[in-house]
Design a protein around this motif. Sequence first.
Motif, PDB file in Angstrom:
ATOM      1  N   PHE A 241      72.225  34.235  -9.879  1.00  0.00           N
ATOM      2  CA  PHE A 241      70.954  34.422  -9.362  1.00  0.00           C
ATOM      3  C   PHE A 241      69.754  34.694 -10.099  1.00  0.00           C
ATOM      4  N   PHE A 242      69.961  35.604 -11.354  1.00  0.00           N
ATOM      5  CA  PHE A 242      68.818  35.711 -11.920  1.00  0.00           C
ATOM      6  C   PHE A 242      68.391  34.398 -12.878  1.00  0.00           C
ATOM      7  N   ILE A 243      69.597  33.683 -13.468  1.00  0.00           N
ATOM      8  CA  ILE A 243      69.418  32.675 -14.218  1.00  0.00           C
ATOM      9  C   ILE A 243      68.498  31.575 -13.426  1.00  0.00           C
ATOM     10  N   ASN A 244      68.942  31.147 -12.224  1.00  0.00           N
ATOM     11  CA  ASN A 244      68.339  30.365 -11.239  1.00  0.00           C
ATOM     12  C   ASN A 244      67.001  30.741 -10.957  1.00  0.00           C
ATOM     13  N   LEU A 245      66.732  32.094 -10.836  1.00  0.00           N
ATOM     14  CA  LEU A 245      65.290  32.832 -10.688  1.00  0.00           C
ATOM     15  C   LEU A 245      64.179  32.391 -11.605  1.00  0.00           C
ATOM     16  N   ASN A 246      65.049  32.604 -12.904  1.00  0.00           N
ATOM     17  CA  ASN A 246      64.303  32.175 -14.075  1.00  0.00           C
ATOM     18  C   ASN A 246      63.752  30.731 -14.129  1.00  0.00           C
ATOM     19  N   ASN A 247      64.792  29.766 -13.830  1.00  0.00           N
ATOM     20  CA  ASN A 247      64.507  28.449 -13.826  1.00  0.00           C
ATOM     21  C   ASN A 247      63.675  27.926 -12.788  1.00  0.00           C
ATOM     22  N   PHE A 248      63.580  28.449 -11.656  1.00  0.00           N
ATOM     23  CA  PHE A 248      62.802  28.023 -10.596  1.00  0.00           C
ATOM     24  C   PHE A 248      61.509  28.840 -10.675  1.00  0.00           C
ATOM     25  N   GLY A 249      61.165  29.772 -11.240  1.00  0.00           N
ATOM     26  CA  GLY A 249      60.058  30.700 -11.307  1.00  0.00           C
ATOM     27  C   GLY A 249      59.360  30.690 -12.622  1.00  0.00           C
ATOM     28  N   MET A 250      59.999  30.359 -13.584  1.00  0.00           N
ATOM     29  CA  MET A 250      59.413  30.626 -15.130  1.00  0.00           C
ATOM     30  C   MET A 250      59.516  29.465 -15.730  1.00  0.00           C
ATOM     31  N   ASP A 251      60.556  28.760 -15.713  1.00  0.00           N
ATOM     32  CA  ASP A 251      60.705  27.586 -16.515  1.00  0.00           C
ATOM     33  C   ASP A 251      59.819  26.259 -16.441  1.00  0.00           C
ATOM     34  N   MET A 441      61.204  37.003 -20.248  1.00  0.00           N
ATOM     35  CA  MET A 441      59.865  36.400 -19.646  1.00  0.00           C
ATOM     36  C   MET A 441      60.112  36.699 -18.042  1.00  0.00           C
ATOM     37  N   LEU A 442      61.189  36.660 -17.428  1.00  0.00           N
ATOM     38  CA  LEU A 442      61.529  37.005 -16.145  1.00  0.00           C
ATOM     39  C   LEU A 442      61.015  38.190 -15.534  1.00  0.00           C
ATOM     40  N   GLY A 443      61.375  39.199 -16.187  1.00  0.00           N
ATOM     41  CA  GLY A 443      60.953  40.509 -15.879  1.00  0.00           C
ATOM     42  C   GLY A 443      59.479  40.770 -15.900  1.00  0.00           C
ATOM     43  N   LEU A 444      58.696  39.969 -17.044  1.00  0.00           N
ATOM     44  CA  LEU A 444      57.263  40.025 -17.194  1.00  0.00           C
ATOM     45  C   LEU A 444      56.564  39.475 -16.154  1.00  0.00           C
ATOM     46  N   PHE A 445      57.341  38.187 -15.707  1.00  0.00           N
ATOM     47  CA  PHE A 445      56.651  37.275 -14.684  1.00  0.00           C
ATOM     48  C   PHE A 445      56.929  38.201 -13.171  1.00  0.00           C
ATOM     49  N   LEU A 446      57.795  38.889 -12.987  1.00  0.00           N
ATOM     50  CA  LEU A 446      58.030  39.312 -11.648  1.00  0.00           C
ATOM     51  C   LEU A 446      57.114  40.636 -11.484  1.00  0.00           C
ATOM     52  N   LEU A 447      56.999  41.385 -12.732  1.00  0.00           N
ATOM     53  CA  LEU A 447      55.968  42.619 -12.806  1.00  0.00           C
ATOM     54  C   LEU A 447      54.526  42.136 -12.522  1.00  0.00           C
ATOM     55  N   GLY A 448      54.328  40.857 -12.974  1.00  0.00           N
ATOM     56  CA  GLY A 448      53.090  40.424 -12.735  1.00  0.00           C
ATOM     57  C   GLY A 448      52.669  40.141 -11.258  1.00  0.00           C
ATOM     58  N   LEU A 449      53.798  39.416 -10.913  1.00  0.00           N
ATOM     59  CA  LEU A 449      53.761  38.884  -9.461  1.00  0.00           C
ATOM     60  C   LEU A 449      53.672  39.938  -8.575  1.00  0.00           C
ATOM     61  N   ILE A 450      54.621  41.079  -8.517  1.00  0.00           N
ATOM     62  CA  ILE A 450      54.999  41.857  -7.489  1.00  0.00           C
ATOM     63  C   ILE A 450      53.985  43.172  -7.526  1.00  0.00           C
ATOM     64  N   SER A 451      53.729  43.785  -8.852  1.00  0.00           N
ATOM     65  CA  SER A 451      52.992  44.859  -9.296  1.00  0.00           C
ATOM     66  C   SER A 451      51.513  44.566  -9.498  1.00  0.00           C
ATOM     67  N   ARG A 452      50.594  44.295  -8.515  1.00  0.00           N
ATOM     68  CA  ARG A 452      49.349  44.272  -8.810  1.00  0.00           C
ATOM     69  C   ARG A 452      48.446  45.314  -9.658  1.00  0.00           C
ATOM     70  N   ARG A 453      48.889  46.482  -9.673  1.00  0.00           N
ATOM     71  CA  ARG A 453      48.239  47.655 -10.387  1.00  0.00           C
ATOM     72  C   ARG A 453      48.752  47.814 -11.771  1.00  0.00           C
ATOM     73  N   THR A 454      49.706  46.946 -12.053  1.00  0.00           N
ATOM     74  CA  THR A 454      50.358  47.067 -13.767  1.00  0.00           C
ATOM     75  C   THR A 454      49.414  46.364 -14.655  1.00  0.00           C
ATOM     76  N   ARG A 455      48.896  47.185 -15.604  1.00  0.00           N
ATOM     77  CA  ARG A 455      47.845  46.748 -16.585  1.00  0.00           C
ATOM     78  C   ARG A 455      48.740  46.058 -17.902  1.00  0.00           C
TER      79      ARG A 455
END
Length: 525
Positions: A241-251, A441-455
């Motif tokens: 799931f995490f690998i495919n999420l990375n493929n579809f979302g960040m690759d 990369m995936l953790g950073l991407f999800l952080l930027g997409l979901i948490s709008r307040r994170t700087r």
Amino acid sequence: MNNLPVIDLLIIGVYLVAMVWIGFYFSRKNKSAEQFTVASGKIPGWAIGLSIYATFLSSNTFLGVPGKAFGGNWNAFVFSLSMPLAAWIAAKYFVPFYRRTGEVSAYTNLEKRFGPWARTYAVVCFLLTQFARMGSIFFGMALSLQALTGFSMASIMLVMGICIIFYTVLGGIEAVIWTEVVQGIIKTLGAILILYLVIKEIPGGVNTILEIAGKDDKTSLGSMSFNFTESTFWMVLLYGFFINLNNFGMDQNYVQRYHTATSQKQAAKSVWLCVALYVPASLLFFVIGTALYAYYQVNPGMIETVKLTTAAERLGSEAGAAQISALAAQLQPADYGDKVLPHFMVTTIPQGLVGLIVSAILSAAMSTISSGMNASATVFTIDIYKKYFNKNVSEKGHLRTLYITTVLVGLIGLCTGLAMIGSKSVLDVWWELSGIFAGGMLGLFLLGLISRRTRGQEALTAVIIGVIVILWMSFSDRLPANYAFLKNPLHKNMIIVVGTLTIFLAGILLTKLRKKTNDDRIHHS
């Protein structure tokens, strides 16, 4: 060493010429950088879906999965079962997000959210991973085809590399997509042909395969216990799931395809088409591995040749016959699983059909490499060249840079593969390190997409924490015995899962702490 008959060489030659011709055909359209990178958004969704499917179905799948099924069971197939959930998230959230931003590069948005460091970090990780991936595919393809064709590994890589560079540079993303459509069909038909030929050689056919597979538990999907220290059903499902999420979302290989579609709806459909094709196709390769296991059980004398060949390769040219025989007797099916498909092809498949199957193996490698070349050139040109070296580059200069970078990326991938012939261990380390840093990369991407307040500062701290955790999980098994308590207890496939969650959760926690600190200051003032 096997020398292919003329008919097989002609079939392979026709296939390679056809791929290069497609590049020449689409070269007439490449008048702008937009056409080269996203085909001006005019590709139908079904073609994009076939293209993504072909990229997923690499030569490592074509040759490696039957070996896994031969040496073990169908536990790894659970990876494919995780794709529908990742595809649902991609179609619902990732595709609309990228289509809305209009940014060709998957990493431009990271700078808008967290600053230049985030974009550069992601680009470097992506490029390192692509170079290592292309090199490993070149190497794996040449290693397998050497026994089938009679040519040296270096000559196979050079011919393949030249052909791939030609059609990728000339035709851009449109040539990549349409060649992958052809390649996806060829490799699927090749797999069906191999399965038919294996079944045909087994007395009793399918019934014999089912009987042997059932007796030796070859179709098990793994233990259903919630144990993440071993390769259980749930561990592989989570990892997939995490690998495919990375493929579809960040690759970039996949994200770039979303922009080539005529509409957002077509882009989303391409993701679902990829899944609808890949899940049964990957099962087909597991069935091939199980069928090969049954074939060699019925023909035990033939498997001895495979074991002796494997033992001889491990011991080297200086080993004697007695040493080779002794090691061969100790080998288990998992030790020589990747050798059985090439051996079956060499000894059993008739003339003409070998050429078709070799073309299928080549197509599996070419689709992944050409996709990586175009994506890497796009990312380098947009995220590095235009940002740091020439912000006001003209349209003609932009297109010229894409051409040059595509050639350079292809040559780096080819040289990486050639280097693996003599010093594979060095490239293994490179692959491991690039995978480690790409895990963030995936953790950073999800952080930027979901948490709008994170700087940016909180995201950078979270990435540093996450990379430290990933490094510990990757290398703690090499600690001395007296530090055994510090070793990672989880299965190695859990690294991307834990690494992604660490970065995401650390970023959320740091954001909440900053908000609480600010609220306390306001309250006390």
